[in-house]
Write a protein that holds these residues in place. Structure first.
Motif, short mmCIF file in Angstrom:
data_model
loop_
_atom_site.label_atom_id
_atom_site.label_comp_id
_atom_site.label_asym_id
_atom_site.label_seq_id
_atom_site.Cartn_x
_atom_site.Cartn_y
_atom_site.Cartn_z
N TYR A 32 0.85 -1.19 0.00
CA TYR A 32 0.00 0.00 0.00
C TYR A 32 0.88 1.24 0.00
O TYR A 32 1.81 1.36 0.81
N PHE A 33 0.60 2.15 -0.92
CA PHE A 33 1.25 3.45 -0.99
C PHE A 33 0.14 4.48 -1.03
O PHE A 33 -0.69 4.44 -1.93
N GLY A 34 0.13 5.36 -0.07
CA GLY A 34 -0.92 6.38 -0.08
C GLY A 34 -1.22 6.85 1.32
O GLY A 34 -0.52 6.54 2.28
N ARG A 35 -2.32 7.58 1.43
CA ARG A 35 -2.72 8.15 2.71
C ARG A 35 -3.65 7.20 3.45
O ARG A 35 -4.66 6.76 2.91
N ALA A 36 -3.28 6.89 4.68
CA ALA A 36 -4.14 6.12 5.57
C ALA A 36 -4.68 7.09 6.62
O ALA A 36 -3.95 7.91 7.16
N TYR A 37 -5.98 6.99 6.88
CA TYR A 37 -6.61 7.94 7.80
C TYR A 37 -6.61 7.44 9.24
O TYR A 37 -6.87 8.21 10.16
N THR A 38 -6.31 6.16 9.44
CA THR A 38 -6.12 5.62 10.79
C THR A 38 -4.90 4.72 10.77
O THR A 38 -4.54 4.15 9.74
N ALA A 39 -4.27 4.59 11.91
CA ALA A 39 -3.08 3.75 12.02
C ALA A 39 -3.50 2.28 12.07
O ALA A 39 -4.58 1.94 12.56
N PRO A 40 -2.66 1.37 11.55
CA PRO A 40 -3.01 -0.05 11.62
C PRO A 40 -2.96 -0.55 13.06
O PRO A 40 -2.29 0.02 13.92
N TYR A 41 -3.70 -1.64 13.32
CA TYR A 41 -3.72 -2.23 14.65
C TYR A 41 -2.34 -2.71 15.05
O TYR A 41 -1.93 -2.58 16.20
N ASN A 42 -1.63 -3.28 14.12
CA ASN A 42 -0.28 -3.77 14.37
C ASN A 42 0.66 -3.01 13.43
O ASN A 42 0.63 -3.22 12.22
N PRO A 43 1.50 -2.13 13.97
CA PRO A 43 2.35 -1.30 13.11
C PRO A 43 3.34 -2.08 12.25
O PRO A 43 3.83 -1.56 11.26
N THR A 44 3.63 -3.33 12.57
CA THR A 44 4.56 -4.12 11.76
C THR A 44 3.88 -4.66 10.51
O THR A 44 4.54 -5.17 9.62
N GLU A 45 2.55 -4.59 10.46
CA GLU A 45 1.81 -5.09 9.30
C GLU A 45 1.36 -3.92 8.44
O GLU A 45 0.35 -3.30 8.69
N GLY A 46 2.14 -3.62 7.43
CA GLY A 46 1.73 -2.60 6.48
C GLY A 46 1.08 -3.26 5.28
O GLY A 46 0.97 -4.47 5.18
N GLY A 47 0.61 -2.47 4.36
CA GLY A 47 0.04 -3.01 3.14
C GLY A 47 -1.38 -3.50 3.32
O GLY A 47 -2.06 -3.20 4.30
N ILE A 48 -1.82 -4.26 2.34
CA ILE A 48 -3.16 -4.84 2.35
C ILE A 48 -2.96 -6.34 2.49
O ILE A 48 -2.70 -7.04 1.52
N LYS A 49 -3.06 -6.81 3.72
CA LYS A 49 -2.80 -8.22 4.01
C LYS A 49 -3.95 -8.76 4.84
O LYS A 49 -4.17 -8.30 5.97
N PHE A 50 -4.68 -9.71 4.28
CA PHE A 50 -5.76 -10.33 5.04
C PHE A 50 -6.17 -11.64 4.38
O PHE A 50 -5.90 -11.89 3.22
N THR A 51 -6.81 -12.47 5.17
CA THR A 51 -7.46 -13.69 4.68
C THR A 51 -8.88 -13.64 5.20
O THR A 51 -9.11 -13.36 6.37
#
Length: 173
Positions: free
Chosen positions: A83-102
């Motif tokens: 993910y490159f761009g503006r995020a309006y809230t911080a992720p729950y886990n700062p070590t997990e960037g990008g779009i990662k989910f199952t």
């Protein structure tokens, strides 16, 4: 002697013409087989989108040098995308960037396009107990050509939209 040269030239041109026609029909056969394979993968909901280029809403697009993908099956979608761009809230886990989910709870809609391609819309429903599985992704929209090239648009509730270009490939289990 002149007649022999003319016959030789005519045979040569005929031979070249036959080879060119065979090459074109072989190319058309391969293209038709690829289109059928893509169609079967999309209808079976069993494929992987391999991203090779990203276009954020803000800033310049860039080629991707690592493996990033979106795996789709009948019961699961798994995203591993940057993910490159503006995020309006911080992720729950700062070590997990990008779009990662199952996610195992989603809607999948596909429509055939005008030129033999497909438009696929995937919406995670968020019924999973682990909220970090789907986070803020609202919609994944894939536009797939009959040749297997695709573009993916990801719309999130807490981030700017982002687009990816890549290819559709067979999903290895």
């Amino acid at each position: 002697m002149k007649l022999l040269k003319n016959i030789s030239a005519l045979l040569l041109l005929t031979f070249i013409g036959i080879n060119a026609a065979n090459a074109q029909s072989t190319s058309k056969d391969r293209k038709a087989a690829r289109a059928l394979a893509i169609k079967n993968m999309v209808e079976a909901q069993n494929y992987v989108f391999k991203a090779n280029y990203v276009t954020p809403m803000r800033g310049a697009g860039r080629s991707l040098t690592s493996d990033y993908d979106l795996a789709v099956s009948k019961d699961t979608i798994a995203a591993f995308l940057p993910y490159f761009g503006r995020a309006y809230t911080a992720p729950y886990n700062p070590t997990e960037g990008g779009i990662k989910f199952t996610n195992t709870h989603f809607t999948y809609t596909s429509k055939a396009g005008k030129k033999g391609g497909w438009s696929v819309t995937i919406k995670p429903t968020g019924k999973d107990k682990n909220i970090s599985d789907w986070r803020d992704v609202q919609t994944l929209r894939l536009d797939i050509s009959a040749d297997g090239y695709a573009s993916l648009q990801v719309t999130s509730s807490n981030r700017d939209p982002i687009s990816f270009n890549g290819t559709i490939e067979k999903r290895v289990k």
